[in-house]
Design a protein around this motif. Structure first.
Motif, short mmCIF file in Angstrom:
data_model
loop_
_atom_site.label_atom_id
_atom_site.label_comp_id
_atom_site.label_asym_id
_atom_site.label_seq_id
_atom_site.Cartn_x
_atom_site.Cartn_y
_atom_site.Cartn_z
N VAL A 226 24.19 9.19 -9.06
CA VAL A 226 25.63 9.15 -9.29
C VAL A 226 26.03 10.19 -10.34
O VAL A 226 27.04 10.88 -10.18
N LEU A 227 25.24 10.32 -11.39
CA LEU A 227 25.53 11.35 -12.39
C LEU A 227 25.53 12.74 -11.76
O LEU A 227 26.42 13.56 -12.04
N LEU A 228 24.56 13.01 -10.90
CA LEU A 228 24.50 14.31 -10.22
C LEU A 228 25.72 14.52 -9.33
O LEU A 228 26.31 15.61 -9.31
N GLU A 229 26.09 13.49 -8.59
CA GLU A 229 27.25 13.59 -7.70
C GLU A 229 28.53 13.88 -8.48
O GLU A 229 29.40 14.61 -8.00
N LEU B 207 25.31 -2.30 -17.21
CA LEU B 207 25.53 -1.77 -15.87
C LEU B 207 27.03 -1.72 -15.55
O LEU B 207 27.52 -0.74 -14.99
N PHE B 208 27.75 -2.77 -15.95
CA PHE B 208 29.20 -2.78 -15.75
C PHE B 208 29.88 -1.72 -16.61
O PHE B 208 30.84 -1.07 -16.16
N ARG B 209 29.40 -1.52 -17.82
CA ARG B 209 29.96 -0.47 -18.69
C ARG B 209 29.70 0.92 -18.10
O ARG B 209 30.58 1.79 -18.15
N ILE B 210 28.50 1.12 -17.55
CA ILE B 210 28.16 2.40 -16.92
C ILE B 210 29.10 2.65 -15.74
O ILE B 210 29.66 3.74 -15.59
N VAL C 126 33.02 4.11 -10.93
CA VAL C 126 32.44 3.74 -9.63
C VAL C 126 32.22 2.23 -9.64
O VAL C 126 32.25 1.58 -10.68
N GLY C 127 32.00 1.67 -8.47
CA GLY C 127 31.68 0.26 -8.38
C GLY C 127 30.24 0.02 -8.81
O GLY C 127 29.38 0.89 -8.65
N CYS D 203 28.06 -1.73 -7.41
CA CYS D 203 27.19 -1.65 -6.24
C CYS D 203 26.72 -0.22 -5.96
O CYS D 203 25.63 -0.02 -5.44
N GLU D 204 27.54 0.77 -6.33
CA GLU D 204 27.15 2.16 -6.13
C GLU D 204 25.98 2.56 -7.04
O GLU D 204 25.29 3.54 -6.78
N LEU D 205 25.77 1.80 -8.11
CA LEU D 205 24.70 2.11 -9.05
C LEU D 205 23.39 1.42 -8.68
O LEU D 205 22.36 1.71 -9.28
N LEU D 206 23.44 0.52 -7.74
CA LEU D 206 22.24 -0.25 -7.37
C LEU D 206 21.65 0.26 -6.06
O LEU D 206 22.38 0.55 -5.11
N ASN D 207 20.34 0.33 -6.03
CA ASN D 207 19.64 0.73 -4.81
C ASN D 207 19.44 -0.51 -3.97
O ASN D 207 18.75 -1.44 -4.37
N THR D 208 20.01 -0.53 -2.79
CA THR D 208 19.89 -1.70 -1.92
C THR D 208 18.74 -1.55 -0.93
O THR D 208 18.50 -2.46 -0.14
N ASN D 209 18.03 -0.44 -0.97
CA ASN D 209 16.92 -0.20 -0.03
C ASN D 209 15.57 -0.44 -0.69
O ASN D 209 14.74 0.42 -0.77
N LEU D 210 15.35 -1.64 -1.18
CA LEU D 210 14.08 -1.93 -1.87
C LEU D 210 13.05 -2.39 -0.89
O LEU D 210 12.92 -3.18 -0.21
#
Length: 70
Positions: free
Chosen positions: A14-17, A51-54, A60-61, A63-70
């Motif tokens: 997300v930082l890169l984007e 995580l909410f502060r980030i 961004v939401g 959920c955008e910070l979490l990897n859902t493909n574990l």
């Protein structure tokens, strides 16, 4: 068998984007650049509160910070 780092969060992506740096995020949050670096490499994970502060800082939401493909 090689040890693989699981990607629990997408903070680095997300930082890169958004064309933001680890140092920028650290300054915005009032934390050390080392802490952000460890989150970005998934060596440590931020607390749920952080995580909410980030997410808020990056506009961004969560959920955008979490990897859902574990």
């Amino acid at each position: 068998m090689p040890i693989t780092n699981k990607r629990y969060n997408r903070i680095k992506i997300v930082l890169l984007e958004l064309e933001k740096t680890n140092n920028w995020l650290a300054e915005q949050l009032g934390v050390s650049a080392t802490a952000v670096s460890k989150w970005c490499t998934n060596k440590n994970q931020p607390t749920v509160e952080m995580l909410f502060r980030i997410a808020d800082t990056l506009k961004v939401g969560v959920c955008e910070l979490l990897n859902t493909n574990l």
